[in-house]
Design an enzyme around this catalytic site. Sequence first.
Site, mmCIF file in Angstrom:
data_model
loop_
_atom_site.group_PDB
_atom_site.id
_atom_site.type_symbol
_atom_site.label_atom_id
_atom_site.label_comp_id
_atom_site.label_asym_id
_atom_site.label_seq_id
_atom_site.Cartn_x
_atom_site.Cartn_y
_atom_site.Cartn_z
ATOM 1 N N LYS A 229 1.090 -0.840 0.132
ATOM 2 C CA LYS A 229 -0.201 -0.015 0.331
ATOM 3 C C LYS A 229 0.850 1.092 0.248
ATOM 4 O O LYS A 229 1.162 2.684 -0.510
ATOM 5 C CB LYS A 229 -0.881 -0.051 1.451
ATOM 6 C CG LYS A 229 -2.006 -1.068 1.400
ATOM 7 C CD LYS A 229 -2.937 -1.391 2.107
ATOM 8 C CE LYS A 229 -3.661 -2.396 1.995
ATOM 9 N NZ LYS A 229 -4.945 -2.675 3.255
ATOM 10 N N GLN B 252 -5.476 -1.765 9.054
ATOM 11 C CA GLN B 252 -5.124 -2.970 9.019
ATOM 12 C C GLN B 252 -5.310 -4.015 9.405
ATOM 13 O O GLN B 252 -5.423 -4.560 11.023
ATOM 14 C CB GLN B 252 -3.425 -3.286 8.548
ATOM 15 C CG GLN B 252 -2.928 -4.435 7.989
ATOM 16 C CD GLN B 252 -3.851 -4.762 6.477
ATOM 17 O OE1 GLN B 252 -2.982 -4.162 5.993
ATOM 18 N NE2 GLN B 252 -3.647 -5.763 6.172
ATOM 19 N N ASP C 144 -11.629 2.227 3.434
ATOM 20 C CA ASP C 144 -11.434 -0.094 3.173
ATOM 21 C C ASP C 144 -13.351 0.494 3.193
ATOM 22 O O ASP C 144 -13.873 -0.838 2.797
ATOM 23 C CB ASP C 144 -11.338 -0.322 4.010
ATOM 24 C CG ASP C 144 -9.981 -0.482 3.889
ATOM 25 O OD1 ASP C 144 -9.551 -0.876 2.753
ATOM 26 O OD2 ASP C 144 -9.215 -1.299 5.144
#
Length: 281
Positions: A51, A95, A118
Amino acid sequence: MELLDGKLVSKKTKDELKAEVSLLKEKGITPRLAVIMVGNDSASQIYVRNKNKACEYIGIEFEEYLLPEETKQDELLSLIDKLNNKKEVNGILLQSPIPRHLDINEAFRRISPEKDVDGFNPINVGKLVLGQDTFISCTPFGIMKILEDYNIEIEGKNAVVIGRSNIVGKPMSQCLLNKNATVTICHSKTRDLSSITKNADILVAAIGKPCFVTEDMIKPGAVVIDVGINRMEDGKIKGDVDFENVKDKVSYITPVPGGVGPMTIAMLMTNVVKATKNQNR
Ligand code: NDP
């Protein structure tokens, strides 16, 4: 059969974002993504590194918060609060997985919906269900982008999604429904799975079992999307679809690797740029 080349679509998407970000920078706006990682999960470290690389390529600023395994829930929440209030941060990503003593759902709820790149905050999930503009979970969003890029018609088609996870199966079904497909969702309690998949014009496999979908489960000419990432003993990655077995029966199929996988990060980047633009409207 035509391969749906996620690598190619991902590269194109990232190049378009790069151009968009350089225009934003001319206006004095630089998108910034904050990533929180708790503990030392080795796969997560690789994902976060990738990322970071994608951010560098596009010109998005990246800041990383590595919290120790023993982090307490209120410490995690207060970091999220701090990032919610930090004006320069446009997107926040927690995460997963995080250690089991922490409540990930509460953490996702705490991320401001405007910075939830997300698409896991229930407000954004709700907006997706209502068909409103929102941040869509990156993997299903990436699949929709591939289908769009290859001009694959969705409206009126029978779409079958195997898997009902919150990050893939459920939002995937919703995306296809929002584009007017007739959607069936299958899971581990589904009876006579192949009688359902055999009617699928578009079949999405998000199960986590290597080579689960075989030729006899496929309608001739179907579009097959393989989300699975299964690491085999020899180190190779296999999808949920038995590619060699089904490839001559389908019209389109995503390879593994090189199909859905590369799209997930590209769509995260898309969401960060979108969040930045929304916040600077
Ligand atoms: P989950 O384990 O959360 O969900 C798997 C789903 O498959 C569940 O809904 C489960 O049903 C269903 N399932 C399991 N066995 C069967 C069966 N025999 N018949 C029908 N359905 C079954 O996985 P994820 O959704 O997180 O991920 C799925 C796969 O996609 C994994 O391989 C993962 O690594 C990969 N993945 C890839 C990404 C990418 O970027 N390409 C991103 C995210 C995931 P039930 O709900 O009843 O248990």
